[in-house]
Design an enzyme around this catalytic site. Structure first.
Site: not given
Length: 322
Positions: A62, A64, A66-67, A139, A209, A268
């Site tokens: 996805h 976001h 941090d990914h 999510h 997530d 995570h």
């Protein structure tokens, strides 16, 4: 197959954990796949034996940061290290637009072709012996899980059937064992009809997530390993609230137990969970909560930890740190 964790923190990095990234290594050859690419992933790769020239594909769960914030830098480094082979990126639609805009405004020329595939629940992408499929999760933004199934040529002859069907011993059996179809008395014999797999296909599922682990029910069918986020313990999750879109240890553990998944790797983790036992929130709190509800082979991921999945479906920790 093997798993090598390159980042195991949620949201922001800590002194011991970078943000999310995971390498899935193929059983055959040196090829590998990258699932998510948080900021700094290219630095993490430098601490391993992984080569960006052997990277077979990138899967982004996805959008976001941090990914995915490490993606432009990693792609640029691959080019500067001499990569020429095309690279497939499986990701939400916005990833392609973002990478193309970054290339335009920062004037970087990769020198190799990028092929973008928009992830959806109908995904069925084959690379060599590995098949990649996806499932939709829950999510705050669209998020997916990926499964990696590797079928290796490891078969034995069905001797009883060969004898029963009158296939004479000798060179013909040798050809059949190599997957070559043969003719017997003007009758065509398909090799696949006389080969028995020594083991099930290796299958690993990696979730993005997700606050509803039960959504993984179908894609986890036949898998030996589930890698899933456990950002919190249940008590902290209740304080944070349900709108964050994350799972806690009990939630994932109950699903894995119900689905009879042999190996569960949690990752995570919220930065509030520290390694030392006297911390207000200790990483072992996540382990202890999961162990109450899951009786299989449980691991908590650490950066640079490497796991091996053997032919019998058993996951084992090969190394813990650098």
């Amino acid at each position: 197959m093997q798993l090598q964790f390159l980042g195991t923190s949620a949201g922001v990095p800590t002194r011991r954990r970078n943000v999310t990234a995971l390498a899935v290594l193929c059983s055959q050859g040196k090829g590998w796949f990258l699932i998510d690419c948080g900021e700094g992933t290219q630095h993490q790769v430098l601490q391993t034996s992984l080569s960006l020239n052997q990277l077979q594909g990138i899967c982004i769960t996805h959008m976001h940061g941090d990914h995915c914030y490490g993606l432009p830098g990693l792609l640029s480094s691959a080019a500067m290290n001499g990569r020429k082979a095309p690279l497939t990126i499986i990701a939400p639609k916005g990833i392609q637009q973002w990478i193309e805009a970054t290339a335009l405004y920062s004037e970087f020329n990769l020198g190799y072709e990028l092929s973008f595939i928009e992830v959806n629940s109908q995904l069925h992408h084959r690379v060599g012996a590995v098949t990649i499929e996806a499932a939709k999760l829950s999510h705050r933004v669209p998020s997916h899980a990926y499964s990696f199934t590797e079928k290796t040529a490891d078969f034995k002859l069905d001797v009883e059937k060969l004898i029963r069907d009158g296939v004479p011993r000798g060179p013909l059996w040798g050809q059949i064992s190599k997957g070559i179809s043969v003719a017997v008395n003007d009758r065509q014999i398909s090799a696949q009809d006389y080969l028995i797999a020594n083991h099930e296909a290796e299958k690993i599922v990696v979730g993005g997530d997700n606050d509803t682990p039960s959504l993984l029910g179908e894609i986890c069918h036949g898998c030996q390993v589930l890698v899933h986020e456990a950002t919190y313990t249940e008590d902290v999750a209740l304080k944070v609230g349900s709108d964050v879109g994350h799972s806690y240890a009990r939630l994932v553990a109950e699903f894995a137990q119900q689905a009879q998944i042999a190996n569960l790797v949690l990752t995570h983790f919220s930065p509030r969970y520290q390694d030392h036992l006297k911390a207000a929130h200790c990483i072992d709190d996540i382990r202890h909560e999961a162990q109450q509800f899951y009786k299989g082979n449980l691991f908590l991921a650490r950066d640079f930890a490497t796991f091996d999945l053997d032919k019998q479906g058993q996951l084992s920790l090969m190394s813990r740190d650098l």
